[in-house]
Write a protein that holds these residues in place. Structure first.
Motif, PDB file in Angstrom:
ATOM      1  N   GLY A 229      -2.486  -8.583  -5.933  1.00 42.09           N
ATOM      2  CA  GLY A 229      -1.677  -9.751  -5.596  1.00 42.09           C
ATOM      3  C   GLY A 229      -1.111  -9.679  -4.197  1.00 42.09           C
ATOM      4  N   GLN A 230      -0.222 -10.610  -3.914  1.00 44.45           N
ATOM      5  CA  GLN A 230       0.392 -10.736  -2.595  1.00 44.45           C
ATOM      6  C   GLN A 230       1.789 -10.135  -2.653  1.00 44.45           C
ATOM      7  OE1 GLN A 230       1.011 -10.699   0.746  1.00 44.45           O
ATOM      8  NE2 GLN A 230      -0.666 -12.198   0.737  1.00 44.45           N
ATOM      9  N   VAL A 231       1.959  -8.986  -1.993  1.00 41.31           N
ATOM     10  CA  VAL A 231       3.256  -8.297  -2.014  1.00 41.31           C
ATOM     11  C   VAL A 231       4.226  -8.916  -1.009  1.00 41.31           C
ATOM     12  CG1 VAL A 231       4.413  -6.101  -1.572  1.00 41.31           C
ATOM     13  CG2 VAL A 231       2.266  -6.142  -2.849  1.00 41.31           C
ATOM     14  N   ASN A 232       3.737  -9.300   0.147  1.00 43.22           N
ATOM     15  CA  ASN A 232       4.611  -9.850   1.187  1.00 43.22           C
ATOM     16  C   ASN A 232       4.999 -11.285   0.858  1.00 43.22           C
ATOM     17  OD1 ASN A 232       4.387  -7.474   2.776  1.00 43.22           O
ATOM     18  ND2 ASN A 232       2.384  -8.178   3.498  1.00 43.22           N
ATOM     19  N   LEU A 233       6.292 -11.568   0.955  1.00 42.22           N
ATOM     20  CA  LEU A 233       6.787 -12.909   0.702  1.00 42.22           C
ATOM     21  C   LEU A 233       8.085 -13.104   1.468  1.00 42.22           C
ATOM     22  CD1 LEU A 233       8.186 -13.020  -2.988  1.00 42.22           C
ATOM     23  CD2 LEU A 233       8.023 -10.991  -1.598  1.00 42.22           C
TER      24      LEU A 233
END
Length: 424
Positions: A229-233
């Motif tokens: 998944g996408q960790v950076n947010l």
């Protein structure tokens, strides 16, 4: 300022197993603690809940230890053992008389090296049923029991590893096959994805020799897959998001949550201190303002989650009295949270003293000390952080708290979850 110094050595086996040795001869016990770097954050869509399911499977026997004998053998030796699963890890731990070190190491090595051949369809189906019942008892049939599932979905997007709960989806659990479980084990339950801490009444060289004897022949695993998944947010949500649940609960309850920096960020310590100022004890802002002052709340609480995958979570909750509307309860909570920008030095000193006491108490217990060493090695590859954690907390200033409140406790970073008794 109080200082902490825990003596330890860090070594490594050829197969990648990190070993922490922390001698302490004050009591004749030894703690064996394994941190596997696998939790709910490592699960892919369609396979949620596997880390927790596997914690259950690890007590179903291994190649040389029959089902349920792990507990029996340790307890007969005068020890205790258990395991937990969380977002970023799964840990297994025993505390035994020091002359029983070999027993604890043998049991854990047998699970790490010779687990797959002991797995059966019957064991899997049994534990699938156990986890399903646990979900019903702890989440579905408990008042407010699904708060974490709802808040995580509000705070983290679907492609973020913290979007789903640790216990996972029961549909995913029910669909798990023996091959799925075996693959999960062979991917994550390998020496190079584990920290083993031995703390207590040991000689480091002897203890390391016993670790090498029991774990040395277990082969290294493949490289661990990256967190899916996408960790950076974005650091904050950007708005206030809401969900209201009308259900079978006895009293109204409001949860306020927001994204905060991860545990790896120095700003997390301000969040930790802020959570104590706001919600711990009868001198906290929530208790003074909502319980004793306005008399709108029956109970209050606050917590900063020490998570590491891109962001963490700050959580406040208050259970209202029967005559109180959720709107009044939320307004009172927001007032105290935003009022943290005017925190006093006395409030800061109290919070730091409580956290210092909590930290020192944990370090006095050999089992907690072992777990902290495993945690700092597992999360940061830095077990020596155990000797600096107290300084990090003591270093939080009033300006740090004000900056934290202004950045992370405003309406642009707020998930509001409200429970209303169904009859209303």
């Amino acid at each position: 300022m109080r200082r902490v110094h825990i003596d330890f050595e860090q070594r490594e086996l050829d197969n990648g197993l990190q070993v922490i040795l922390a001698p302490d001869s004050t009591v004749p016990v030894v703690a064996v603690n394994l941190w596997y770097r696998v939790g709910s954050r490592n699960e892919v869509p369609g396979r949620t809940g596997f880390a927790h399911l596997f914690e259950h499977m690890m007590f179903q026997g291994s190649a040389h230890v029959p089902k349920n004998r792990h507990f029996e053998l340790v307890e007969r030796a005068g020890g205790s053992m258990n395991a937990t699963t969380w977002f970023d890890r799964t840990n297994y731990f025993e505390t035994v008389p020091s002359h029983q070190l070999d027993l604890a190491l043998w049991l854990e090595s047998d699970r790490m090296g010779w687990m797959v051949e002991a797995m059966t369809q019957e064991k899997l189906e049994n534990q699938q049923s156990v986890v399903t019942e646990e979900k019903k008892q702890r989440y579905d049939n408990q008042p407010y029991g699904d708060w974490d599932e709802r808040l995580q979905a509000l705070l983290f997007p679907e492609d973020h590893p913290y979007h789903h709960t640790v216990i996972g989806s029961m549909e995913d659990i029910a669909a798990a096959t023996l091959e799925d479980v075996s693959d999960f084990f062979q991917t994550f339950y390998v020496p190079n994805n584990c920290v083993l801490t031995v703390a207590g009444d040991i000689d480091p060289d002897h203890a390391f020799g016993r670790v090498r004897h029991y774990f040395g022949e277990i082969p290294r695993g493949d490289d661990i897959p990256p967190i899916p998944g996408q960790v950076n947010l974005p650091e904050v949500l950007g708005s206030t998001v809401r969900e209201t649940v009308s259900t079978d609960v006895p009293l109204p309850r409001v949860y306020l949550a927001g994204r905060i920096p991860p545990y790896s960020d120095d700003r997390f310590y301000a969040a930790q201190v802020a959570s104590v100022v706001l919600g711990r004890g009868r001198a906290s802002r929530f208790y003074r303002g909502l319980v004793r002052g306005d008399r709108v709340a029956k109970d209050v609480g606050n917590f900063a989650f020490p998570l590491t995958a891109g962001a963490s979570m700050f959580l406040a909750r208050a259970t209202g009295l029967p005559h109180v509307t959720p709107e009044d309860l939320e307004r009172a909570m927001v007032r105290e949270m935003e009022g943290l920008a005017e925190v006093t030095q006395a409030e800061l000193d109290r919070a730091r003293a409580l956290l210092e006491t909590q930290t020192l108490a944990a370090l006095e217990e050999v089992a907690d000390r072992a777990d902290l060493l495993s945690m700092f090695a597992g999360l940061f590859d830095d077990p020596g952080r155990i000797n600096r954690e107290l300084e990090r907390l003591q270093g939080v200033t009033r300006e740090d708290l004000v900056r934290f409140a202004e950045t992370f406790l405003g309406s642009d970073n707020r998930a509001v979850l409200t429970y209303i008794p169904e009859a209303e």
